[in-house]
Design a protein around this motif. Structure first.
Motif, PDB file in Angstrom:
ATOM      1  N   PRO A   1      36.065  61.405  51.304  1.00 13.82           N
ATOM      2  CA  PRO A   1      37.245  61.978  50.534  1.00 13.82           C
ATOM      3  C   PRO A   1      38.475  61.942  51.583  1.00 13.82           C
ATOM      4  CG  PRO A   1      35.802  63.688  51.344  1.00 13.82           C
ATOM      5  CD  PRO A   1      35.097  62.275  51.597  1.00 13.82           C
ATOM      6  N   GLY A   2      38.377  61.651  53.101  1.00 17.42           N
ATOM      7  CA  GLY A   2      39.671  61.551  53.776  1.00 17.42           C
ATOM      8  C   GLY A   2      40.097  60.112  53.904  1.00 17.42           C
ATOM      9  N   ALA A   3      39.479  59.429  53.054  1.00  9.98           N
ATOM     10  CA  ALA A   3      39.946  57.776  53.364  1.00  9.98           C
ATOM     11  C   ALA A   3      41.171  57.720  52.405  1.00  9.98           C
ATOM     12  CB  ALA A   3      39.120  56.842  53.163  1.00  9.98           C
ATOM     13  N   ILE A   4      41.917  56.619  52.498  1.00 11.82           N
ATOM     14  CA  ILE A   4      43.096  56.380  51.520  1.00 11.82           C
ATOM     15  C   ILE A   4      42.370  56.132  50.270  1.00 11.82           C
ATOM     16  CG2 ILE A   4      42.800  53.738  51.688  1.00 11.82           C
ATOM     17  CD1 ILE A   4      45.817  53.680  51.806  1.00 11.82           C
ATOM     18  N   ALA A   5      43.336  56.695  49.139  1.00 13.61           N
ATOM     19  CA  ALA A   5      42.980  56.612  47.745  1.00 13.61           C
ATOM     20  C   ALA A   5      42.438  55.294  47.268  1.00 13.61           C
ATOM     21  CB  ALA A   5      44.050  57.170  46.936  1.00 13.61           C
ATOM     22  N   GLU A   6      43.105  54.348  47.535  1.00  9.67           N
ATOM     23  CA  GLU A   6      42.908  52.902  47.083  1.00  9.67           C
ATOM     24  C   GLU A   6      43.705  51.814  48.027  1.00  9.67           C
ATOM     25  OE1 GLU A   6      45.261  50.900  43.964  1.00  9.67           O
ATOM     26  OE2 GLU A   6      46.158  52.795  43.515  1.00  9.67           O
ATOM     27  N   ASN A   7      43.148  50.753  47.919  1.00  9.49           N
ATOM     28  CA  ASN A   7      43.738  49.702  48.750  1.00  9.49           C
ATOM     29  C   ASN A   7      45.085  48.893  48.697  1.00  9.49           C
ATOM     30  OD1 ASN A   7      41.555  49.996  50.901  1.00  9.49           O
ATOM     31  ND2 ASN A   7      40.098  48.631  49.785  1.00  9.49           N
ATOM     32  N   PHE A   8      45.592  49.210  47.411  1.00 10.82           N
ATOM     33  CA  PHE A   8      46.880  48.643  46.899  1.00 10.82           C
ATOM     34  C   PHE A   8      48.060  49.451  47.367  1.00 10.82           C
ATOM     35  CE2 PHE A   8      48.174  45.127  43.920  1.00 10.82           C
ATOM     36  CZ  PHE A   8      49.674  45.227  44.280  1.00 10.82           C
ATOM     37  N   VAL A   9      48.567  49.112  48.478  1.00 10.95           N
ATOM     38  CA  VAL A   9      49.645  49.940  48.676  1.00 10.95           C
ATOM     39  C   VAL A   9      50.995  49.335  48.524  1.00 10.95           C
ATOM     40  CG1 VAL A   9      50.762  50.929  51.084  1.00 10.95           C
ATOM     41  CG2 VAL A   9      48.158  51.119  50.772  1.00 10.95           C
ATOM     42  N   VAL A  10      52.074  50.234  47.885  1.00 14.92           N
ATOM     43  CA  VAL A  10      53.367  49.546  47.760  1.00 14.92           C
ATOM     44  C   VAL A  10      54.322  50.129  48.389  1.00 14.92           C
ATOM     45  CG1 VAL A  10      52.518  49.314  45.003  1.00 14.92           C
ATOM     46  CG2 VAL A  10      53.638  51.432  45.602  1.00 14.92           C
ATOM     47  N   SER A  11      54.209  50.924  49.242  1.00 10.11           N
ATOM     48  CA  SER A  11      55.462  51.436  50.166  1.00 10.11           C
ATOM     49  C   SER A  11      55.040  52.460  51.050  1.00 10.11           C
ATOM     50  CB  SER A  11      56.331  52.308  49.118  1.00 10.11           C
ATOM     51  OG  SER A  11      57.522  52.628  50.065  1.00 10.11           O
ATOM     52  N   ILE A  12      55.620  52.747  52.172  1.00 10.02           N
ATOM     53  CA  ILE A  12      55.303  53.567  53.256  1.00 10.02           C
ATOM     54  C   ILE A  12      56.761  54.259  53.877  1.00 10.02           C
ATOM     55  CG2 ILE A  12      54.449  53.557  55.505  1.00 10.02           C
ATOM     56  CD1 ILE A  12      53.016  50.761  55.245  1.00 10.02           C
ATOM     57  N   SER A  13      56.665  55.436  54.241  1.00  8.37           N
ATOM     58  CA  SER A  13      57.650  56.006  54.494  1.00  8.37           C
ATOM     59  C   SER A  13      57.055  57.205  55.583  1.00  8.37           C
ATOM     60  CB  SER A  13      58.292  56.838  53.442  1.00  8.37           C
ATOM     61  OG  SER A  13      59.090  56.014  52.712  1.00  8.37           O
ATOM     62  N   GLU A  14      58.056  57.620  56.305  1.00 11.30           N
ATOM     63  CA  GLU A  14      57.638  58.593  57.388  1.00 11.30           C
ATOM     64  C   GLU A  14      58.498  60.044  57.431  1.00 11.30           C
ATOM     65  OE1 GLU A  14      57.059  58.332  62.303  1.00 11.30           O
ATOM     66  OE2 GLU A  14      58.445  56.906  61.269  1.00 11.30           O
TER      67      GLU A  14
ATOM     68  N   ASN B   1      54.310  62.058  60.499  1.00  7.86           N
ATOM     69  CA  ASN B   1      53.033  61.568  59.490  1.00  7.86           C
ATOM     70  C   ASN B   1      53.642  60.455  58.603  1.00  7.86           C
ATOM     71  OD1 ASN B   1      51.044  62.973  60.694  1.00  7.86           O
ATOM     72  ND2 ASN B   1      52.225  64.916  59.902  1.00  7.86           N
ATOM     73  N   LEU B   2      52.732  59.709  57.866  1.00  7.17           N
ATOM     74  CA  LEU B   2      53.039  58.770  57.015  1.00  7.17           C
ATOM     75  C   LEU B   2      52.726  59.370  55.490  1.00  7.17           C
ATOM     76  CD1 LEU B   2      51.872  55.407  58.716  1.00  7.17           C
ATOM     77  CD2 LEU B   2      54.257  56.439  58.941  1.00  7.17           C
ATOM     78  N   TRP B   3      53.660  58.872  54.604  1.00  2.97           N
ATOM     79  CA  TRP B   3      53.520  58.774  53.087  1.00  2.97           C
ATOM     80  C   TRP B   3      53.483  57.691  52.690  1.00  2.97           C
ATOM     81  CZ3 TRP B   3      53.878  63.226  50.121  1.00  2.97           C
ATOM     82  CH2 TRP B   3      54.108  64.580  50.748  1.00  2.97           C
ATOM     83  N   ILE B   4      52.062  57.327  51.985  1.00  2.00           N
ATOM     84  CA  ILE B   4      51.804  56.065  51.330  1.00  2.00           C
ATOM     85  C   ILE B   4      51.644  56.085  50.032  1.00  2.00           C
ATOM     86  CG2 ILE B   4      50.148  54.207  51.582  1.00  2.00           C
ATOM     87  CD1 ILE B   4      51.076  55.273  54.365  1.00  2.00           C
ATOM     88  N   ALA B   5      52.474  55.503  49.188  1.00  2.00           N
ATOM     89  CA  ALA B   5      52.765  54.923  47.791  1.00  2.00           C
ATOM     90  C   ALA B   5      51.641  54.175  47.436  1.00  2.00           C
ATOM     91  CB  ALA B   5      54.029  54.873  47.214  1.00  2.00           C
ATOM     92  N   THR B   6      50.647  54.416  46.481  1.00  2.00           N
ATOM     93  CA  THR B   6      49.627  53.451  46.036  1.00  2.00           C
ATOM     94  C   THR B   6      49.965  52.850  44.556  1.00  2.00           C
ATOM     95  OG1 THR B   6      48.011  55.040  45.249  1.00  2.00           O
ATOM     96  CG2 THR B   6      47.979  54.293  47.564  1.00  2.00           C
TER      97      THR B   6
END
Length: 209
Positions: free
Chosen positions: A140-153, A158-163
């Motif tokens: 449950p602590g892994a990334i929700a999916e492998n298709f990442v569209v954007s990264i911010s900080e 810490n990073l915000w990952i848009a999937t």
């Protein structure tokens, strides 16, 4: 006494006008100089060494290298030549997937990649290898999916990952854990307001940019 105060005020007023005039003159000179500088664009393609002509994102790292995300590999450009990073079958320290949607350089100088099917990647400049953070249905602590569209900080690093299909993931770098948000549009609004607030606070703290 009053006469002396008036003279002092007049002196300060005139000094302020002179300073303002000099400031405007400098700004005008810089603007005129900038307007007369020719702008030249150089077009780079696969014929120049780029791995693929379909480019999704570009960024520059703290060493001055230009990183280019393409549909077929990650490219590092030094102003003269390209170095291409791709998946090496059987090598878990290479890119997990060649299709790269986004590249991001965090405040500490680390390069991060978001893949079309490659999750989140972190580049190690010393060894020129990657650490790949991938989806794991059992974790449950892994990334929700492998298709990442954007990264911010954020300000804490810490990073915000848009999937693509599973909302935003908040990556706590200290724990290497991902916190998921699947609230759809409400999450997007929260995400946008959060970074607008960070940007405004940054401007207030550093008004000169």
């Amino acid at each position: 006494m009053i006469g002396t105060m008036l003279k002092t005020s007049q002196y300060e007023f005139v000094k302020g006008l002179v300073f303002l005039g000099l400031l405007l003159l400098i700004c005008s000179t810089n603007r005129l100089t900038a307007q007369h500088r020719p702008v030249k664009f150089e077009h780079l393609s696969s014929s120049d060494g780029l791995s693929q002509n379909k480019v999704f994102d570009i960024t520059q790292d703290h060493q001055g290298f230009i990183w280019i995300a393409t549909e077929d590999g990650l490219n590092r450009y030094d102003g003269f030549n390209f170095k291409i990073f791709k998946n090496i079958p059987g090598n878990s320290s290479s890119l997990f997937y060649n299709g790269i949607n986004c590249v991001y350089v965090s405040k500490d100088g680390l390069l991060w990649t978001g893949g079309q099917n490659g999750g989140l990647g972190r580049f190690d400049a010393q060894s020129e290898t990657f650490v790949n953070f991938l989806h794991d249905a059992q974790n449950p602590g892994a990334i929700a999916e492998n298709f990442v569209v954007s990264i911010s900080e954020d300000e804490r690093g810490n990073l915000w990952i848009a999937t693509k299909n599973n909302g935003f993931n908040y990556f706590k770098r200290g724990t290497r854990q991902f916190i998921h948000s699947r609230e759809g549009m409400r999450a997007i609004v929260k995400f946008s307001l959060f970074f607008i607030n960070i940007h405004l606070m940054s401007l207030l703290r550093h008004p000169r940019g």
